[in-house]
Write a protein that holds these residues in place. Structure first.
Motif, PDB file in Angstrom:
ATOM      1  N   SER A 119       0.812  -1.227   0.000  1.00  0.00           N
ATOM      2  CA  SER A 119       0.000   0.000   0.000  1.00  0.00           C
ATOM      3  C   SER A 119       0.847   1.280   0.000  1.00  0.00           C
ATOM      4  CB  SER A 119      -0.961  -0.012   1.187  1.00  0.00           C
ATOM      5  OG  SER A 119      -0.260  -0.191   2.396  1.00  0.00           O
ATOM      6  N   PHE A 120       2.190   1.147  -0.059  1.00  0.00           N
ATOM      7  CA  PHE A 120       3.047   2.329  -0.210  1.00  0.00           C
ATOM      8  C   PHE A 120       3.319   2.634  -1.688  1.00  0.00           C
ATOM      9  CE2 PHE A 120       4.777   3.498   4.046  1.00  0.00           C
ATOM     10  CZ  PHE A 120       4.065   2.579   4.783  1.00  0.00           C
TER      11      PHE A 120
ATOM     12  N   ILE B 212       5.041   8.835  -4.588  1.00  0.00           N
ATOM     13  CA  ILE B 212       5.249   7.380  -4.437  1.00  0.00           C
ATOM     14  C   ILE B 212       6.717   7.103  -4.095  1.00  0.00           C
ATOM     15  CG2 ILE B 212       5.207   5.126  -5.592  1.00  0.00           C
ATOM     16  CD1 ILE B 212       2.897   6.297  -7.365  1.00  0.00           C
ATOM     17  N   ARG B 213       7.609   7.844  -4.743  1.00  0.00           N
ATOM     18  CA  ARG B 213       9.048   7.646  -4.436  1.00  0.00           C
ATOM     19  C   ARG B 213       9.327   7.942  -2.960  1.00  0.00           C
ATOM     20  NH1 ARG B 213      11.403  10.129 -10.122  1.00  0.00           N
ATOM     21  NH2 ARG B 213      11.364   8.139 -11.235  1.00  0.00           N
ATOM     22  N   GLU B 214       8.729   9.013  -2.465  1.00  0.00           N
ATOM     23  CA  GLU B 214       8.916   9.337  -1.035  1.00  0.00           C
ATOM     24  C   GLU B 214       8.324   8.244  -0.150  1.00  0.00           C
ATOM     25  OE1 GLU B 214       7.337  13.216   0.000  1.00  0.00           O
ATOM     26  OE2 GLU B 214       8.595  14.118  -1.574  1.00  0.00           O
ATOM     27  N   ASP B 215       7.131   7.779  -0.527  1.00  0.00           N
ATOM     28  CA  ASP B 215       6.482   6.724   0.271  1.00  0.00           C
ATOM     29  C   ASP B 215       7.341   5.462   0.292  1.00  0.00           C
ATOM     30  OD1 ASP B 215       4.422   8.506   0.574  1.00  0.00           O
ATOM     31  OD2 ASP B 215       3.020   7.482  -0.772  1.00  0.00           O
ATOM     32  N   MET B 216       7.928   5.123  -0.858  1.00  0.00           N
ATOM     33  CA  MET B 216       8.763   3.921  -0.923  1.00  0.00           C
ATOM     34  C   MET B 216      10.011   4.067  -0.057  1.00  0.00           C
ATOM     35  SD  MET B 216       7.160   1.608  -2.453  1.00  0.00           S
ATOM     36  CE  MET B 216       8.486   0.421  -2.272  1.00  0.00           C
ATOM     37  N   LEU B 217      10.576   5.286  -0.030  1.00  0.00           N
ATOM     38  CA  LEU B 217      11.743   5.511   0.837  1.00  0.00           C
ATOM     39  C   LEU B 217      11.357   5.331   2.302  1.00  0.00           C
ATOM     40  CD1 LEU B 217      13.477   8.570  -0.888  1.00  0.00           C
ATOM     41  CD2 LEU B 217      14.347   6.222  -0.732  1.00  0.00           C
TER      42      LEU B 217
ATOM     43  N   ILE C 286      19.915  -3.648   0.100  1.00  0.00           N
ATOM     44  CA  ILE C 286      18.449  -3.677  -0.046  1.00  0.00           C
ATOM     45  C   ILE C 286      18.017  -2.808  -1.215  1.00  0.00           C
ATOM     46  CG2 ILE C 286      16.226  -3.237   1.063  1.00  0.00           C
ATOM     47  CD1 ILE C 286      17.294  -3.566   3.619  1.00  0.00           C
ATOM     48  N   THR C 287      17.166  -3.355  -2.064  1.00  0.00           N
ATOM     49  CA  THR C 287      16.524  -2.529  -3.072  1.00  0.00           C
ATOM     50  C   THR C 287      15.031  -2.880  -3.101  1.00  0.00           C
ATOM     51  OG1 THR C 287      16.683  -1.724  -5.346  1.00  0.00           O
ATOM     52  CG2 THR C 287      17.127  -4.072  -5.012  1.00  0.00           C
ATOM     53  N   PHE C 288      14.254  -2.197  -3.949  1.00  0.00           N
ATOM     54  CA  PHE C 288      12.795  -2.379  -3.857  1.00  0.00           C
ATOM     55  C   PHE C 288      12.093  -1.950  -5.140  1.00  0.00           C
ATOM     56  CE2 PHE C 288      14.314   1.500  -1.716  1.00  0.00           C
ATOM     57  CZ  PHE C 288      13.652   2.506  -2.420  1.00  0.00           C
ATOM     58  N   GLY C 289      10.869  -2.447  -5.313  1.00  0.00           N
ATOM     59  CA  GLY C 289      10.024  -2.002  -6.422  1.00  0.00           C
ATOM     60  C   GLY C 289       9.837  -0.490  -6.322  1.00  0.00           C
ATOM     61  N   ASP C 290       9.854   0.219  -7.466  1.00  0.00           N
ATOM     62  CA  ASP C 290       9.868   1.687  -7.403  1.00  0.00           C
ATOM     63  C   ASP C 290       9.328   2.289  -8.706  1.00  0.00           C
ATOM     64  OD1 ASP C 290      10.421   4.175  -6.270  1.00  0.00           O
ATOM     65  OD2 ASP C 290      12.607   3.962  -6.349  1.00  0.00           O
ATOM     66  N   VAL C 291       9.086   3.600  -8.690  1.00  0.00           N
ATOM     67  CA  VAL C 291       8.803   4.313  -9.934  1.00  0.00           C
ATOM     68  C   VAL C 291      10.140   4.725 -10.524  1.00  0.00           C
ATOM     69  CG1 VAL C 291       7.601   6.240 -11.021  1.00  0.00           C
ATOM     70  CG2 VAL C 291       6.697   5.260  -8.915  1.00  0.00           C
ATOM     71  N   VAL C 292      10.388   4.344 -11.769  1.00  0.00           N
ATOM     72  CA  VAL C 292      11.661   4.702 -12.405  1.00  0.00           C
ATOM     73  C   VAL C 292      11.394   5.564 -13.634  1.00  0.00           C
ATOM     74  CG1 VAL C 292      12.936   2.665 -11.610  1.00  0.00           C
ATOM     75  CG2 VAL C 292      11.636   2.550 -13.754  1.00  0.00           C
TER      76      VAL C 292
ATOM     77  N   THR D 249      12.845   2.668   4.836  1.00  0.00           N
ATOM     78  CA  THR D 249      13.415   3.051   6.137  1.00  0.00           C
ATOM     79  C   THR D 249      12.878   2.142   7.244  1.00  0.00           C
ATOM     80  OG1 THR D 249      13.650   5.312   5.391  1.00  0.00           O
ATOM     81  CG2 THR D 249      13.677   4.978   7.762  1.00  0.00           C
ATOM     82  N   GLU D 250      11.587   1.790   7.151  1.00  0.00           N
ATOM     83  CA  GLU D 250      11.004   0.868   8.142  1.00  0.00           C
ATOM     84  C   GLU D 250      11.765  -0.463   8.143  1.00  0.00           C
ATOM     85  OE1 GLU D 250       8.423   1.021  10.306  1.00  0.00           O
ATOM     86  OE2 GLU D 250       7.530   2.961   9.804  1.00  0.00           O
ATOM     87  N   VAL D 251      12.035  -0.969   6.946  1.00  0.00           N
ATOM     88  CA  VAL D 251      12.717  -2.268   6.832  1.00  0.00           C
ATOM     89  C   VAL D 251      14.146  -2.153   7.383  1.00  0.00           C
ATOM     90  CG1 VAL D 251      13.559  -4.018   5.194  1.00  0.00           C
ATOM     91  CG2 VAL D 251      11.305  -2.989   4.852  1.00  0.00           C
TER      92      VAL D 251
END
Ligand code: IPE
Length: 263
Positions: free
Chosen positions: A52-53, A82-87, A137-143, A91-93
């Motif tokens: 949901s992020f 969305i990029r901010e939300d993913m960051l 660590i990396t993650f799904g993101d808007v690129v 950070t939580e992880v």
């Protein structure tokens, strides 16, 4: 020593249907497993999803299909948000790992990757060469994407494929799922659904893809990704992320409850 590439599904670490709700207990359980794996002398690399992020705003502004002239201003705002939300989710992880004495380093794809799908472009060597004892660590993101799209969604599953295939020495590739024990013979909501212990390419599955929330490929993309990785890596698994101790069992005994993806 094993090198374990793990994907935390977005549905595992967040509540998918409720905007930006993180599941700290689930994340903490995962961190404990990472700490145990490190304690056993193994190397771990993590990819995480969005839940949901990412999916809800991406869906709202049709980000996966790229720029649309009539709503481009709102889309650009959504991309940044969305990029901010993913960051924030990342950070939580990382904070949870740090609480378990695990040092990590993040590689946000919006900084280093462009274009979507498994053949996205981007240099994986900083992930490969992350200092010893530090979990990348990396993650799904808007690129960013080439015009006319301008932007799109790079799924964590695509990152798994490229990391799995290109970083040498990975022995295990594990997709930790949020709502199932592995691949099922019917959608998880069906009471007759049974766990498929071994899945081979082209074996038929009746999955469901919840397009109301999910802007990437759901279980089908995951299967395709896992199948591509299994051409290179011997141990490719779907495992219940709510029971991450099964990863330890897999490392210790060579098998566990879940679905192994084979060629
Ligand atoms: C999606 O990544 C990224 C965004 C929507 C920004 P994933 O496809 O890896 O995420 P999950 O695991 O389905 O949530």
């Amino acid at each position: 020593m094993a090198h374990i590439l793990m994907k935390y599904g977005g549905g595992l670490i967040t509540t998918k249907s409720q905007m930006k709700t993180v599941d700290r207990d689930a994340i903490s359980k995962l961190s404990r497993i990472v700490s145990e794996l490190s304690g056993l002398g193994h190397k771990v690399t993590i990819v995480h999803g969005a839940g949901s992020f990412g999916h809800l705003k991406a869906k709202q502004w049709n980000i996966a299909n790229g720029a649309q002239e009539d709503i481009i201003e709102q889309q650009k705002e959504a991309v940044n948000s969305i990029r901010e939300d993913m960051l924030q989710l990342n950070t939580e992880v990382c904070n949870s790992l740090s609480n378990h004495d695990i040092e990590s380093k993040s590689f946000p794809p919006s900084d280093w990757a462009r274009d979507t799908g498994a053949d996205f472009s981007g240099d994986l060597s900083p992930i490969e060469n992350c200092s010893e004892g530090v979990v990348p660590i990396t993650f799904g993101d808007v690129v960013d994407c080439s015009p006319p799209k301008l932007f799109g969604i790079l799924s964590g599953d695509d990152l798994m494929v490229r990391i799995g295939k290109e970083i040498p020495g990975i022995t295990h590739c594990i997709f930790l799922l949020g709502d199932t024990e592995g691949l099922l013979s019917a959608p998880p909501s069906d009471p007759n659904a049974a766990l498929i212990p071994v899945w081979k390419k082209d074996q038929e599955v009746s999955g469901e893809h919840d397009t109301s929330q999910d802007v990437t490929g759901g279980i089908f993309l995951k299967l395709e990704s896992a199948s591509m990785i299994s051409t290179i890596i011997p141990n490719v698994w779907f495992i219940d992320g709510r029971k991450p101790e099964r990863v330890i069992e897999l490392l210790k005994t060579g098998t566990t409850r879940g679905t192994q993806i084979v060629q």
